[in-house]
Enzyme design. Structure first.
Site, PDB file in Angstrom:
ATOM      1  N   GLY A 259       6.897  -6.023   2.630  1.00 18.67           N
ATOM      2  CA  GLY A 259       7.923  -4.977   2.497  1.00 18.67           C
ATOM      3  C   GLY A 259       8.487  -4.577   3.843  1.00 18.67           C
ATOM      4  O   GLY A 259       7.789  -4.614   4.848  1.00 18.67           O
TER       5      GLY A 259
ATOM      6  N   ASN B 112      -1.149  -6.427   5.567  1.00 18.92           N
ATOM      7  CA  ASN B 112      -2.378  -7.066   5.077  1.00 18.92           C
ATOM      8  C   ASN B 112      -2.204  -8.511   4.635  1.00 18.92           C
ATOM      9  O   ASN B 112      -2.910  -9.401   5.086  1.00 18.92           O
ATOM     10  CB  ASN B 112      -2.840  -6.302   3.837  1.00 18.92           C
ATOM     11  CG  ASN B 112      -3.914  -5.317   4.188  1.00 18.92           C
ATOM     12  OD1 ASN B 112      -4.843  -5.674   4.901  1.00 18.92           O
ATOM     13  ND2 ASN B 112      -3.768  -4.102   3.727  1.00 18.92           N
TER      14      ASN B 112
ATOM     15  N   ASP C 204       2.179   1.805   5.133  1.00 17.27           N
ATOM     16  CA  ASP C 204       0.945   2.296   4.496  1.00 17.27           C
ATOM     17  C   ASP C 204      -0.139   2.663   5.507  1.00 17.27           C
ATOM     18  O   ASP C 204      -1.079   3.368   5.159  1.00 17.27           O
ATOM     19  CB  ASP C 204       0.401   1.239   3.533  1.00 17.27           C
ATOM     20  CG  ASP C 204       1.299   1.040   2.330  1.00 17.27           C
ATOM     21  OD1 ASP C 204       1.987   2.004   1.947  1.00 17.27           O
ATOM     22  OD2 ASP C 204       1.319  -0.069   1.777  1.00 17.27           O
TER      23      ASP C 204
ATOM     24  N   MET D 224       4.629   6.908  -1.605  1.00 17.70           N
ATOM     25  CA  MET D 224       4.087   5.550  -1.605  1.00 17.70           C
ATOM     26  C   MET D 224       2.656   5.512  -1.050  1.00 17.70           C
ATOM     27  O   MET D 224       2.289   6.320  -0.196  1.00 17.70           O
ATOM     28  CB  MET D 224       4.985   4.631  -0.787  1.00 17.70           C
ATOM     29  CG  MET D 224       6.226   4.164  -1.537  1.00 17.70           C
ATOM     30  SD  MET D 224       7.247   3.092  -0.482  1.00 17.70           S
ATOM     31  CE  MET D 224       8.369   2.405  -1.705  1.00 17.70           C
TER      32      MET D 224
ATOM     33  N   ARG E 160      -0.689   2.707  -2.260  1.00 15.28           N
ATOM     34  CA  ARG E 160      -1.414   2.185  -3.415  1.00 15.28           C
ATOM     35  C   ARG E 160      -2.887   2.618  -3.365  1.00 15.28           C
ATOM     36  O   ARG E 160      -3.404   3.219  -4.285  1.00 15.28           O
ATOM     37  CB  ARG E 160      -1.297   0.668  -3.383  1.00 15.28           C
ATOM     38  CG  ARG E 160      -1.277   0.013  -4.724  1.00 15.28           C
ATOM     39  CD  ARG E 160      -1.135  -1.478  -4.558  1.00 15.28           C
ATOM     40  NE  ARG E 160       0.243  -1.932  -4.625  1.00 15.28           N
ATOM     41  CZ  ARG E 160       0.857  -2.635  -3.684  1.00 15.28           C
ATOM     42  NH1 ARG E 160       0.227  -2.956  -2.568  1.00 15.28           N
ATOM     43  NH2 ARG E 160       2.096  -3.041  -3.867  1.00 15.28           N
TER      44      ARG E 160
ATOM     45  N   GLU F  84       1.153   7.596  -5.106  1.00 11.59           N
ATOM     46  CA  GLU F  84       1.394   6.802  -6.320  1.00 11.59           C
ATOM     47  C   GLU F  84       0.091   6.214  -6.859  1.00 11.59           C
ATOM     48  O   GLU F  84      -0.017   5.927  -8.048  1.00 11.59           O
ATOM     49  CB  GLU F  84       2.377   5.662  -6.021  1.00 11.59           C
ATOM     50  CG  GLU F  84       1.905   4.698  -4.945  1.00 11.59           C
ATOM     51  CD  GLU F  84       2.853   3.510  -4.715  1.00 11.59           C
ATOM     52  OE1 GLU F  84       3.683   3.200  -5.584  1.00 11.59           O
ATOM     53  OE2 GLU F  84       2.746   2.890  -3.639  1.00 11.59           O
TER      54      GLU F  84
ATOM     55  N   ARG G  65      10.576   3.541   3.251  1.00 13.59           N
ATOM     56  CA  ARG G  65      10.379   2.381   4.123  1.00 13.59           C
ATOM     57  C   ARG G  65      11.689   1.873   4.718  1.00 13.59           C
ATOM     58  O   ARG G  65      11.661   1.049   5.625  1.00 13.59           O
ATOM     59  CB  ARG G  65       9.669   1.254   3.377  1.00 13.59           C
ATOM     60  CG  ARG G  65      10.493   0.617   2.287  1.00 13.59           C
ATOM     61  CD  ARG G  65       9.742  -0.518   1.610  1.00 13.59           C
ATOM     62  NE  ARG G  65      10.603  -1.138   0.620  1.00 13.59           N
ATOM     63  CZ  ARG G  65      10.211  -1.599  -0.545  1.00 13.59           C
ATOM     64  NH1 ARG G  65       8.953  -1.510  -0.901  1.00 13.59           N
ATOM     65  NH2 ARG G  65      11.072  -2.144  -1.374  1.00 13.59           N
TER      66      ARG G  65
END
Lengths: 408, 408
Positions: free
Chosen positions: B13, B114, B144, B188, B190, B245, B301
């Site tokens: 992203g 990652n 993130d 955002m 995860r 989220e 982002r």
């Protein structure tokens, strides 16, 4: 001339510059000490005022403190959604005017949109009927740009700039992968598509995204939409579609209602949400491509990051003009914007009968909508570009975040 | 020393500063004409490169043209989500290294998170195994902030600044009416709550909104949440709640799954959306108050409007450092950030073994989470504040909109 006090309030949804109008009012009021005594602000509009809530600007924002209003979004005074009764014999009117008298109010200014102009209309009609000397004026405000008898409304320029720049960024984001994808951007606007139209300003060149733009002014046809998206794929893997929250089909059914039922707000408007989500699912199911939706949401009306300098200055100007008109004895009017020329862009303030304005809506002219209802013509660009001009530096706190003025 | 070419790519992203890292790479490469010949960019990452898509920066962005990368969000080179096979004997590896040889590549830099570090790990292991002279390095990138062995990641600071300032504006917007309301802001993240944690920076003073903040690091309990909201109403009519989220309950069930099923992305991650919407409905149904939800979505982002100068400079620095490390013969490493001190804030670049980093996640330390899992302690503020510092002026086009650099 007898010294009278001024009362100003804010009503309806906030904008990036509703506080700039307020700043204009307070600033101009301070320039006429021979005519205006105190300048009071209703806290939470007419509803809060009825509960006795108001402030004195000299205490709340002394000296230069009020300058911060120019870069503070939201509604400094707080707002309300309160509809005055249709019947002018309702005791609430007498109650209000008695409160005006108690506070020595001679000038009443209300900053708001359609529904707020309804309040201005009723109060001025009651005042005239009862021979009150209180003058009542409306200051326009709405990101929706849907007030009639004015070239545009304060708040629209900044919201349009936010929409255009945010859509431009979303287009960059959408284009990073080399696979077919559809991004639906849902933009505010219940019945008027002005703000959605502003998304075409996001294009960096001819043929750039957003490739499709749908306004509530044109009936939405889901099958034609799917065909248009497929046509777009012939030239671009990335398709960004901007839709107004209020798009509806030829039978008048809102697209968001295809998905779920919607409730009513206190003014009897449908509370819409979700046509973007619906179209996202539709595209995925019917075209089998990657699809997502982005609802621009409240930042359209409350972000200071894309404040338009033109919008800010005009909102301030409208505030000042309202005070001058009130001192001139005008009542039952709304301050309007009259465009003198497009190039160079030139604007003046005017006055319009508020009874003609309230509860009506100005929509985007159908002749400005092109491409089978999926695009905007040159007329819109000429109209909108001057309104989004100019960057405003927002003061920062010690953490580097926007510094806003708040009510104590 | 033999003249070799450099190949750089972007993956995963986009962020507001992934192009600043790219600018750092291209700039530093240009400073070593005695060692580095051409600087190539993979178009759409390793996936596009396999299809023969790349560009030469000298042609694509000659002269000062690359400076625009510093203020352009998104991924200039395009991105991909392509997972290399686990089996290093897979023919794709030989194919890639043959292409490297054809282009005279000696240095391979991949900017990503990652999953991209997984690519770096595999390519460097294959290179070592086959005795290739191509060095392979990873440049960190993710909003993130979930990469281990680095103080933070480029991209986080700007996203955190966007979250903090946007939540501050939403708090103003939420507070305009004098009625009880709950606004859920979905942010955002995860599995790591760094970005949601940044929402506490929005507070203008102690006790200000957001009053409740929920990270995925702490199991979410819906009944405890409702009780907390009711407690908040005792002191404030306006309750703003920021949620990640990825919040899930003690059984590991994502709150967004309470509502609907979620699909998987190509890396096997759950595609989450909608916990904000779920909580909005929950609050309305159970507490009977006005509730709404705002999903901050992709602007986190891809917005340039809240670019952090610190983040931009550090991303650029990481890009340059990567080229220097490559010239030093380092391979199989990721550029990391090492914080030397908090006050004054001081940072240096380092190198970490990429095999240790890929496919692992750094979450917010539980000791930093306070208020029964609804707030962040002082440690987080000390950590985060330097990262969001500094405003960046974005160049504007003739319409007053952000001017971005795009691939031809």
């Amino acid at each position: 001339m007898e010294l009278k006090n001024m009362l100003v309030g804010q009503s309806g949804g906030p904008t990036a510059v509703i506080n700039s109008s307020l700043c204009g009012v307070v600033t101009e009021a301070g320039r006429h000490p021979e005519k205006i005594g105190k300048c009071y602000g209703m806290v939470n509009g007419i509803e809060g005022f009825l509960k006795g809530r108001f402030l004195d600007f000299e205490e709340a924002l002394p000296g230069d403190g009020r300058k911060g209003l120019l870069t503070t979004p939201g509604a400094y005074l707080g707002s309300c959604r309160y509809k005055l009764p249709e019947d002018l014999d309702d005791p609430v009117y007498r109650e209000l005017f008695e409160k005006f008298e108690e506070l020595g109010i001679g000038y009443f200014l209300y900053i708001g949109g359609n529904d707020s102009m309804d309040t201005v209309s009723k109060l001025s009609r009651y005042g005239r009927k009862t021979g009150s000397s209180v003058v009542v004026l409306g200051e326009p405000k709405t990101i929706d740009n849907d007030l009639i008898h004015t070239d545009h409304t304060p708040g629209f320029g900044s919201a349009a700039r936010y929409v255009a720049s945010t859509v431009r960024e979303i287009v960059l984001d959408a284009g990073v992968y080399d696979t077919r994808s559809v991004t639906i951007v849902e933009i505010m606007g219940r019945h008027a598509g002005w703000l959605t139209a502003a998304s075409v300003l996001a294009r960096k060149c001819r043929g750039d995204n957003p490739l499709l733009v749908y306004l509530p002014e044109v009936p939405f046809d889901q099958e034609a939409f799917l065909r248009k998206v497929e046509e777009c794929f012939a030239v671009n893997n990335t398709v960004v579609v901007c839709v107004s929250e209020g798009i509806r089909d030829k039978d008048g059914v809102f697209v968001c209602e295809y998905d779920s039922d919607a409730g009513l707000d206190s003014f009897g408007h449908k509370m819409l949400a979700g046509c973007g989500k619906y179209l996202e699912r539709l595209v995925r199911a019917r075209l089998g491509v990657k699809a997502r939706s982005v609802e621009l949401n409240v930042s359209q009306r409350c972000s200071a990051s894309m404040l338009s300098a033109a919008d800010q200055q005009e909102a301030f100007m409208a505030g000042r003009y309202g005070v001058q008109a009130a001192l001139g004895g005008e009542t039952g009017k709304m301050i309007s914007f009259v465009r003198k020329s497009d190039a160079p862009y030139s604007l003046a303030c005017g006055l319009e009968d508020v009874d003609d304005i309230c509860n009506k809506e100005k929509t985007v002219p159908l002749t400005w909508i092109t491409g089978d209802g999926t695009d905007l013509g040159e007329e819109f660009l000429i109209y909108a570009k001057p309104l989004i001009k100019g960057n405003v530096q927002i003061p920062e706190d010690e953490d580097g975040l926007p510094l806003f003025v708040c009510r104590k």
